[in-house]
Write an enzyme that holds these catalytic residues in place. Structure first.
Site, mmCIF file in Angstrom:
data_model
loop_
_atom_site.group_PDB
_atom_site.id
_atom_site.type_symbol
_atom_site.label_atom_id
_atom_site.label_comp_id
_atom_site.label_asym_id
_atom_site.label_seq_id
_atom_site.Cartn_x
_atom_site.Cartn_y
_atom_site.Cartn_z
ATOM 1 C CE LYS A 168 -4.002 -2.103 2.354
ATOM 2 N NZ LYS A 168 -4.892 -1.964 3.551
ATOM 3 C CE1 TYR B 97 -9.523 -3.029 0.764
ATOM 4 C CE2 TYR B 97 -8.491 -1.032 -0.061
ATOM 5 C CZ TYR B 97 -8.411 -2.220 0.640
ATOM 6 O OH TYR B 97 -7.216 -2.604 1.224
ATOM 7 C CG PHE C 151 -13.198 1.944 7.261
ATOM 8 C CD1 PHE C 151 -12.711 1.344 6.104
ATOM 9 C CD2 PHE C 151 -13.841 1.146 8.190
ATOM 10 C CE1 PHE C 151 -12.860 -0.019 5.883
ATOM 11 C CE2 PHE C 151 -14.001 -0.223 7.988
ATOM 12 C CZ PHE C 151 -13.513 -0.802 6.821
ATOM 13 C CG ASN D 85 -3.517 -2.054 7.032
ATOM 14 O OD1 ASN D 85 -3.391 -1.710 5.855
ATOM 15 N ND2 ASN D 85 -4.556 -2.706 7.482
ATOM 16 C CG HIS E 171 -5.448 -6.144 -0.048
ATOM 17 N ND1 HIS E 171 -6.659 -6.034 0.600
ATOM 18 C CD2 HIS E 171 -5.609 -7.098 -1.005
ATOM 19 C CE1 HIS E 171 -7.520 -6.879 0.039
ATOM 20 N NE2 HIS E 171 -6.912 -7.532 -0.935
ATOM 21 C CD GLU F 15 -9.092 -8.846 -3.070
ATOM 22 O OE1 GLU F 15 -8.014 -9.408 -2.768
ATOM 23 O OE2 GLU F 15 -9.892 -8.417 -2.220
HETATM 24 N N1 UDP Z 1 -9.565 -0.086 7.577
HETATM 25 C C1 UDP Z 1 -9.634 1.123 8.248
HETATM 26 N N2 UDP Z 1 -10.344 1.194 9.422
HETATM 27 C C2 UDP Z 1 -10.999 0.124 9.947
HETATM 28 C C3 UDP Z 1 -10.946 -1.107 9.250
HETATM 29 C C4 UDP Z 1 -10.211 -1.188 8.079
HETATM 30 O O1 UDP Z 1 -9.051 2.113 7.779
HETATM 31 O O2 UDP Z 1 -11.632 0.251 11.007
HETATM 32 C C5 UDP Z 1 -8.816 -0.178 6.301
HETATM 33 C C6 UDP Z 1 -7.460 -0.895 6.446
HETATM 34 O O3 UDP Z 1 -6.537 -0.281 5.552
HETATM 35 C C7 UDP Z 1 -7.817 -2.315 6.018
HETATM 36 C C8 UDP Z 1 -8.827 -2.026 4.892
HETATM 37 O O4 UDP Z 1 -9.572 -0.920 5.362
HETATM 38 O O5 UDP Z 1 -6.677 -3.023 5.580
HETATM 39 C C9 UDP Z 1 -9.761 -3.178 4.573
HETATM 40 O O6 UDP Z 1 -10.384 -3.607 5.782
HETATM 41 P P1 UDP Z 1 -10.507 -5.161 6.110
HETATM 42 O O7 UDP Z 1 -11.453 -5.276 7.268
HETATM 43 O O8 UDP Z 1 -10.845 -5.922 4.873
HETATM 44 O O9 UDP Z 1 -9.041 -5.535 6.643
HETATM 45 P P2 UDP Z 1 -7.892 -6.479 6.002
HETATM 46 O O10 UDP Z 1 -8.571 -7.576 5.242
HETATM 47 O O11 UDP Z 1 -7.046 -5.583 5.125
HETATM 48 O O12 UDP Z 1 -7.132 -6.983 7.197
HETATM 49 MG MG MG Z 2 -10.029 -7.469 3.762
#
Ligand code: UDP
Ligand code: MG
Length: 138
Positions: free
Chosen positions: A9, A49, A57, A112, A115, A126
């Protein structure tokens, strides 16, 4: 053999962490079979997304994902989806286990660093979002 999609990212690309993250991935026995650097615009980030479009968010997330270059990588390996999710660690780096990519590199729950696809159906969507079948090698 299973395929999964990894994105490095914007926060990680900006901090010159592409090599460090790829090192962890390859050391874990996951093999890149396709890779490109690109910069998403807002529309492409929203499409990627789309499952999160009702989440509070979503706006911030898609803005961040379009804020700088990313690297898209298709990873191959036995049980690659689950193994790569484990290597990434929890979404929030504060919750991520020691030795995971997010524990080592992530800045915050949003920024974070990586992905990873979470299931075979999402991996298929994806991967096809960024790559043609002819771009997968190995
Ligand atoms: N994210 C965020 N706030 C939240 C949850 C998720 O900004 O409370 C962002 C974060 O970058 C995350 C992405 O949205 O990686 C997608 O969320 P997901 O729950 O799918 O998490 P992941 O699969 O990436 O662990
Ligand atoms: Mg996810």
């Amino acid at each position: 053999m299973e395929l999964t999609l990894c994105l490095i990212k914007p926060d990680a690309v900006k901090r010159n962490l592409v090599g460090g993250i790829l090192f962890m991935i390859e050391k874990a026995g996951l093999t890149p079979v396709a890779m490109k650097m690109l910069k998403l615009d807002q529309r492409l980030a929203e499409g990627f997304y789309h499952v999160h479009k009702e989440r509070p968010f979503f706006g911030e997330l898609t803005e961040y994902m379009a804020s700088g270059p990313i690297v898209a990588i298709v990873l191959a390996g036995d049980n690659a989806i689950k193994r790569y999710r484990e290597l990434m660690g929890a979404t929030d780096p504060a919750q991520a286990a020691d030795g995971t990519i997010r524990k080592v590199y992530a800045v915050s729950k949003q920024e974070n660093s990586v992905h990873g696809s979470d299931a075979p159906e999402t991996a298929a969507f994806e991967i096809s979002y960024f790559f043609n079948a002819t771009e997968l090698v190995g």
